[in-house]
Design an enzyme around this catalytic site. Structure first.
Site, PDB file in Angstrom:
ATOM      1  N   LYS A 186     -12.514   1.110 -13.259  1.00 44.29           N
ATOM      2  CA  LYS A 186     -13.437   1.151 -12.102  1.00 44.29           C
ATOM      3  C   LYS A 186     -12.674   0.533 -10.722  1.00 44.29           C
ATOM      4  CE  LYS A 186     -16.832  -0.970 -10.040  1.00 44.29           C
ATOM      5  NZ  LYS A 186     -16.610  -0.526  -8.560  1.00 44.29           N
ATOM      6  N   GLU A 261      -9.084 -12.720 -13.060  1.00 44.86           N
ATOM      7  CA  GLU A 261      -8.075 -12.988 -11.962  1.00 44.86           C
ATOM      8  C   GLU A 261      -9.032 -13.030 -10.616  1.00 44.86           C
ATOM      9  OE1 GLU A 261      -5.080 -13.433 -13.057  1.00 44.86           O
ATOM     10  OE2 GLU A 261      -4.897 -12.164 -14.559  1.00 44.86           O
ATOM     11  N   CYS A 295      -6.030 -13.116  -2.020  1.00 46.55           N
ATOM     12  CA  CYS A 295      -6.461 -14.182  -3.254  1.00 46.55           C
ATOM     13  C   CYS A 295      -5.385 -15.404  -2.965  1.00 46.55           C
ATOM     14  CB  CYS A 295      -6.663 -13.772  -4.257  1.00 46.55           C
ATOM     15  SG  CYS A 295      -5.188 -12.758  -5.096  1.00 46.55           S
ATOM     16  N   GLU A 395     -13.220 -20.380  -0.162  1.00 49.96           N
ATOM     17  CA  GLU A 395     -12.335 -19.215   0.374  1.00 49.96           C
ATOM     18  C   GLU A 395     -13.062 -18.395   1.538  1.00 49.96           C
ATOM     19  OE1 GLU A 395     -12.472 -15.966  -2.402  1.00 49.96           O
ATOM     20  OE2 GLU A 395     -10.348 -15.763  -2.135  1.00 49.96           O
TER      21      GLU A 395
HETATM   22  P1  NAP Z   1     -15.993  -8.631  -5.878  1.00 50.97           P
HETATM   23  O1  NAP Z   1     -17.370  -8.574  -4.876  1.00 50.97           O
HETATM   24  O2  NAP Z   1     -16.181  -9.593  -6.980  1.00 50.97           O
HETATM   25  O3  NAP Z   1     -15.964  -6.868  -6.449  1.00 50.97           O
HETATM   26  C1  NAP Z   1     -14.674  -6.444  -7.428  1.00 50.97           C
HETATM   27  C2  NAP Z   1     -15.186  -5.537  -8.107  1.00 50.97           C
HETATM   28  O4  NAP Z   1     -16.329  -5.795  -8.927  1.00 50.97           O
HETATM   29  C3  NAP Z   1     -15.639  -4.377  -7.464  1.00 50.97           C
HETATM   30  O5  NAP Z   1     -15.049  -3.339  -7.999  1.00 50.97           O
HETATM   31  C4  NAP Z   1     -17.108  -4.220  -7.417  1.00 50.97           C
HETATM   32  O6  NAP Z   1     -17.875  -3.287  -7.549  1.00 50.97           O
HETATM   33  C5  NAP Z   1     -17.265  -4.708  -8.788  1.00 50.97           C
HETATM   34  N1  NAP Z   1     -18.389  -5.266  -9.561  1.00 50.97           N
HETATM   35  C6  NAP Z   1     -19.279  -6.144  -8.595  1.00 50.97           C
HETATM   36  N2  NAP Z   1     -20.380  -6.564  -9.402  1.00 50.97           N
HETATM   37  C7  NAP Z   1     -20.208  -5.946 -10.649  1.00 50.97           C
HETATM   38  C8  NAP Z   1     -20.939  -6.183 -11.930  1.00 50.97           C
HETATM   39  N3  NAP Z   1     -22.128  -6.562 -12.009  1.00 50.97           N
HETATM   40  N4  NAP Z   1     -20.220  -5.665 -12.945  1.00 50.97           N
HETATM   41  C9  NAP Z   1     -19.177  -5.282 -12.915  1.00 50.97           C
HETATM   42  N5  NAP Z   1     -18.425  -5.110 -11.645  1.00 50.97           N
HETATM   43  C10 NAP Z   1     -18.951  -5.700 -10.701  1.00 50.97           C
HETATM   44  O7  NAP Z   1     -14.667  -8.978  -5.097  1.00 50.97           O
HETATM   45  P2  NAP Z   1     -14.295  -8.450  -3.740  1.00 50.97           P
HETATM   46  O8  NAP Z   1     -15.142  -8.883  -2.698  1.00 50.97           O
HETATM   47  O9  NAP Z   1     -14.249  -6.807  -3.884  1.00 50.97           O
HETATM   48  O10 NAP Z   1     -12.809  -8.893  -3.635  1.00 50.97           O
HETATM   49  C11 NAP Z   1     -12.606 -10.124  -3.065  1.00 50.97           C
HETATM   50  C12 NAP Z   1     -12.132 -11.218  -4.179  1.00 50.97           C
HETATM   51  O11 NAP Z   1     -11.266 -10.730  -5.074  1.00 50.97           O
HETATM   52  C13 NAP Z   1     -11.906 -12.481  -3.349  1.00 50.97           C
HETATM   53  O12 NAP Z   1     -12.499 -13.720  -4.124  1.00 50.97           O
HETATM   54  C14 NAP Z   1     -10.277 -12.503  -3.770  1.00 50.97           C
HETATM   55  O13 NAP Z   1      -9.943 -13.981  -3.866  1.00 50.97           O
HETATM   56  C15 NAP Z   1     -10.344 -12.150  -5.392  1.00 50.97           C
HETATM   57  N6  NAP Z   1      -9.028 -11.628  -5.657  1.00 50.97           N
HETATM   58  C16 NAP Z   1      -8.314 -12.095  -6.584  1.00 50.97           C
HETATM   59  C17 NAP Z   1      -7.138 -11.651  -7.158  1.00 50.97           C
HETATM   60  C18 NAP Z   1      -6.218 -12.308  -8.250  1.00 50.97           C
HETATM   61  O14 NAP Z   1      -5.163 -11.759  -8.583  1.00 50.97           O
HETATM   62  N7  NAP Z   1      -6.746 -13.519  -8.536  1.00 50.97           N
HETATM   63  C19 NAP Z   1      -6.662 -10.509  -6.530  1.00 50.97           C
HETATM   64  C20 NAP Z   1      -7.359  -9.874  -5.556  1.00 50.97           C
HETATM   65  C21 NAP Z   1      -8.521 -10.388  -5.125  1.00 50.97           C
HETATM   66  P3  NAP Z   1     -18.216  -2.498  -5.963  1.00 50.97           P
HETATM   67  O15 NAP Z   1     -17.023  -2.474  -5.197  1.00 50.97           O
HETATM   68  O16 NAP Z   1     -19.048  -1.251  -6.336  1.00 50.97           O
HETATM   69  O17 NAP Z   1     -19.208  -3.898  -5.416  1.00 50.97           O
END
Ligand code: NAP
Ligand code: MG
Length: 492
Positions: A186, A261, A295, A395
């Site tokens: 997804k 992650e 990230c 962050e």
């Molecule tokens: P996010 O809000 O956590 O969303 C990530 C994914 O999770 C999206 O596909 C989202 O879908 C989905 N999601 C949300 N609620 C869910 C649920 N209840 N069940 C299943 N899936 C769900 O993160 P983001 O804002 O897209 O990304 C930014 C964050 O990612 C930052 O905190 C960044 O540091 C972190 N990040 C970490 C790494 C690493 O390698 N450690 C790499 C990249 C990013 P929708 O898009 O439909 O909302």
């Protein structure tokens, strides 16, 4: 619709609206769709069909069936298909880079320089590990005539964020597929395009149906259905710490291992003997890469008192020279923020940092250039303040660095390690031996020296504490993590 100067093949891909999702080798639509928005203009570039819970459920069923043969497929066959996929990605690099640019907002040159080729390399790297792996290990024990058999788990589910859709997908699924698992993906609702294009390439490469399934859908609806499906055998999530915690809880209830992650607040320790020009260049590049939506970037810069004024003056010049622009224009060094919501959050964080005593050294505003007024732009920002400022701790996920002073190297390590995240830090010094000692002492998955954002296949990229658990990516250990161990033993 925005007028785009895109490769005709990119335009042709976007035309078939709403773009269908890919499940069990078929292109399907659910009846529900959303716009895909270019953050440089906030105009729709296409629409995508949004998978519903029943679609996720069906995809898992198909992936379970596909696993029966994929899990038993000879490693050389898996290798060949992954290598074919890598070569198709390289063939279509221009299309993929354009999709990534209009979807995420990043400069196309960034996508052609890193996102797309580095993703192709991931499929090649893990393809090689698939054939090199020992799937049966004789143990040579006294009491039992025994060996360990390494087997894929089954259906692996993946949920990805919007900042590096194509690269993170490759880091996640390449080892899973190489080890013989089937995958249900997804992508983020904001940035589904390059992952849908990947499904098209997987189909062309000849992966058996049901092995790779790509279904965009709302996180709280389709995502929730996928993560709570007790038939999945592995869960891999990349995204925010808040959603990661929720996914960990749900998987815990189902006893499904979850690889998480998550976010970070990386520290850069700039010692008094650092090459100041190189540190300014390296760290400015790191915090403006992908408009700071990285990230593992360094967003807390601890600078030694002796060089603080020189460093900050040079960093201010470097920040003010960054050329903002639409990702598709050649001059752009930094594009817009991926979503209007994230841009608003960044401005809110900056305002709150000021309310807590921080000052803005430069940036923190929309650019004055009229031609950028429709996009989600913000000028790269330097804040200065104290350790206890909330935005020196949390962050922000944008092109914002927080400047902090230090005098003593051991003391600064202790200060840096107070942060609850544990993703990536860096040390900047011309004394390599000293830098290595400090790098060892920093708590995190990755400690880099005289550089920030360092990736290479074979170099494990992981996390600890609030930044994640359950594995990491990009190394042999990642591949091994997609194989379960089964002991087969006869008493002698
Ligand atoms: P996010 O809000 O956590 O969303 C990530 C994914 O999770 C999206 O596909 C989202 O879908 C989905 N999601 C949300 N609620 C869910 C649920 N209840 N069940 C299943 N899936 C769900 O993160 P983001 O804002 O897209 O990304 C930014 C964050 O990612 C930052 O905190 C960044 O540091 C972190 N990040 C970490 C790494 C690493 O390698 N450690 C790499 C990249 C990013 P929708 O898009 O439909 O909302
Ligand atoms: Mg978008």
């Amino acid at each position: 619709m925005t007028q785009l100067t895109l490769n005709p093949n990119t335009l042709a891909f976007l035309e078939n609206k709403p773009l269908a999702f890919f499940s069990n080798g078929e292109w399907l639509r659910s009846g529900q769709s959303i716009d895909v928005v270019d953050p440089a203009t906030n105009q729709a570039v296409t629409q995508i069909a949004m998978a519903q819970p029943q679609d996720m459920n069906d995809a898992v069923s198909h992936a379970e069936v596909a696993f029966k043969s994929w899990g038993a497929t000879a490693p050389a066959k898996r290798q060949a298909l992954l290598q074919k996929l890598a070569s198709l990605i390289r063939r279509d690099e221009d299309i993929l880079a354009e999709l990534e640019s209009i979807d995420v907002g990043k400069p196309k040159a960034e996508a052609t320089g890193f996102d797309v080729p580095f993703a192709a390399d991931s499929y090649d790297y893990f393809a090689t590990l698939a054939v090199e792996a020992q799937y049966e290990v004789e143990l040579g024990l006294k009491v039992t005539d025994s060996h360990t058999v390494k087997k894929p788990y089954g259906v692996a589910a993946f949920v990805f964020p919007w900042n590096f859709p194509f690269t993170l997908c490759a880091w996640g699924i390449a080892p899973a597929l190489a080890a013989g698992n089937t995958v249900v993906i997804k992508p983020a609702s904001e940035t589904p395009l390059s992952t849908l294009y990947l499904a098209k390439l997987a189909e062309e490469a000849g992966f058996p149906k049901g092995v790779i399934n790509v279904l965009p859908g709302s996180g709280s609806v389709a995502g929730e259905a996928l993560i709570s499906d007790s038939r999945i055998k592995l869960m891999s999530f990349t995204g925010s710490t808040a959603v990661g915690r929720h996914i960990g809880e749900v998987c815990g209830r189902n006893l499904v291992p979850a690889k998480l992650e998550l976010g970070g607040k990386g520290a850069a320790i700039i010692c008094s003997d650092a090459d100041v020009d190189a540190a300014v260049e390296g760290l400015t590049g790191a915090i403006t890469l992908n408009a700071g939506q990285v990230c593992c970037t360094a967003s807390r810069w601890y600078i030694h008192d002796d060089i603080y004024d020189e460093f900050v003056a040079k960093a201010k010049v470097a920040f003010e020279s960054i050329v903002l622009g639409r990702g598709l224009t050649e001059s752009a060094q930094m594009g817009p923020i991926c979503t209007e919501k994230q841009l608003a959050k960044i401005f809110e964080c900056i305002g709150d940092a000021q309310a807590h005593g921080a000052t803005i050294v430069t940036g923190g505003v929309r650019p004055s250039d009229e031609s950028l007024s429709d996009g989600n732009y913000i000028t790269p920002t330097l804040l200065a303040g104290a350790d206890d400022n909330p935005w020196a701790i949390e962050e922000i996920f944008g092109p914002v660095s927080f400047l902090l002073k230090f005098n003593d190297e051991q003391e600064v390590i202790e200060r840096a390690n107070r942060n609850l995240y544990g993703l990536a830090n860096s040390v900047w010094s011309q004394d390599l031996a000293k830098a290595k000692v400090l790098a060892h002492q920093l708590v995190g998955g990755n400690s880099w020296i005289n550089a920030h954002n360092v990736f290479e296949y074979g170099l494990h990229y992981g996390a600890c504490n609030k930044s994640g658990c359950g594995g990491g990516v990009n190394s042999k250990a990642t591949f091994e993590g997609y194989l379960r161990h089964q002991s087969v033993a006869a008493v002698r």
